[in-house]
Design an enzyme around this catalytic site. Structure first.
Site, PDB file in Angstrom:
ATOM      1  N   VAL A   1       0.844  -1.200   0.000  1.00 39.73           N
ATOM      2  CA  VAL A   1       0.000   0.000   0.000  1.00 39.73           C
ATOM      3  C   VAL A   1       0.881   1.253   0.000  1.00 39.73           C
ATOM      4  CG1 VAL A   1      -1.776   1.281   1.252  1.00 39.73           C
ATOM      5  CG2 VAL A   1      -1.894  -1.215   1.147  1.00 39.73           C
ATOM      6  N   CYS A   2       1.914   1.234   0.835  1.00 39.40           N
ATOM      7  CA  CYS A   2       2.814   2.394   0.914  1.00 39.40           C
ATOM      8  C   CYS A   2       3.464   2.673  -0.439  1.00 39.40           C
ATOM      9  CB  CYS A   2       3.895   2.153   1.964  1.00 39.40           C
ATOM     10  SG  CYS A   2       3.248   1.863   3.616  1.00 39.40           S
ATOM     11  N   THR A   3       3.825   1.628  -1.158  1.00 42.08           N
ATOM     12  CA  THR A   3       4.453   1.815  -2.468  1.00 42.08           C
ATOM     13  C   THR A   3       3.498   2.552  -3.407  1.00 42.08           C
ATOM     14  OG1 THR A   3       5.767  -0.179  -2.136  1.00 42.08           O
ATOM     15  CG2 THR A   3       5.521   0.587  -4.409  1.00 42.08           C
TER      16      THR A   3
ATOM     17  N   LEU B   1       3.179   6.385  -2.205  1.00 40.84           N
ATOM     18  CA  LEU B   1       4.269   7.311  -2.534  1.00 40.84           C
ATOM     19  C   LEU B   1       4.333   7.577  -4.037  1.00 40.84           C
ATOM     20  CD1 LEU B   1       4.891   6.675   0.494  1.00 40.84           C
ATOM     21  CD2 LEU B   1       7.211   7.414  -0.102  1.00 40.84           C
TER      22      LEU B   1
END
Ligand code: BEZ
Length: 211
Positions: free
Chosen positions: A44-46, A49
């Site tokens: 999810v973080c990928t 960002l």
């Protein structure tokens, strides 16, 4: 301690993927969005960002600088960037703060121990040019944020800072606005030359004044 609306955004010094940052100096006269993610090399973080990198011009057009943070070390951030670029079809173009000592996470209360006692949750802080916190949002690790919503809020914050209006539910830039109840009926024509509508004495609308 939790950060509340109207508080001065805590200042800090930190190492980032774009060099050392002294936060208030880095913000300068700009608005800022500081947002945390739980961990590098996570799915999810990928996507988050990469999404913010693609929206960088939209933030810049509004005079907003963006900066991310997690408790991972700088070596991890630097190694992760190529994965973000590759998988999200973008080029990272804003700094990621390395916060292994939790200086930023603690100052902004980004670790919520009953959710996870070591990783930051998905916090968002919108900060104005006077360094005041104007919006806080907290999302859990499993739910990626809608960064178009952050842009929408910035549009509303900047509009309502400059004009005596508020924005209704689901408002989008260009939609009609709500006139502040501080403005008397006999001032409406002078204050809102684009026109107004009185739906109820407490619900009066006008075309968006800055469009
Ligand atoms: C993610 O970015 O996918 C993620 C990170 C930490 C916990 C759960 C999900």
């Amino acid at each position: 301690m939790a950060i509340r609306l109207g508080d001065t955004a805590p200042d800090f010094r930190a190492e980032t993927t774009e060099g050392h940052v002294s936060f208030h100096d880095w913000l300068g006269e700009s608005w800022g969005v500081l947002f945390s993610h739980p961990a590098d090399f996570t799915p999810v973080c990928t996507t988050e960002l990469g999404t913010v990198a693609k929206l960088k011009n939209e933030f810049a057009a509004r005079g907003v600088k963006v900066i991310a943070v997690s408790v991972d070390p700088i070596e991890s951030h630097n190694a992760w960037i190529s994965d973000i670029n590759e998988t999200q079809n973008t080029e990272m173009n804003f700094p990621i703060i390395a916060d292994p000592d939790r200086v930023v996470a603690d100052a902004y209360d980004m670790i919520h121990p009953n959710a996870d006692d070591t990783l930051t949750v998905r916090s968002v802080f919108v900060i104005d040019p006077a360094k005041k916190v104007r919006l806080t949002l907290t999302y859990p690790a499993a739910t990626g944020r809608d960064f178009n919503e952050i842009l929408r809020v910035v549009d509303s914050l900047q509009l309502t800072t400059d004009f005596q209006v508020a924005t209704p539910a689901n408002w989008q830039d260009g939609d009609d606005c709500i006139i502040s109840n501080a403005i008397a009926d006999d001032q409406l024509e002078a204050r809102f030359p684009k026109g107004h509508e009185v739906i109820k004495p407490y619900l009066r609308t006008t075309p968006q004044p800055n469009r």
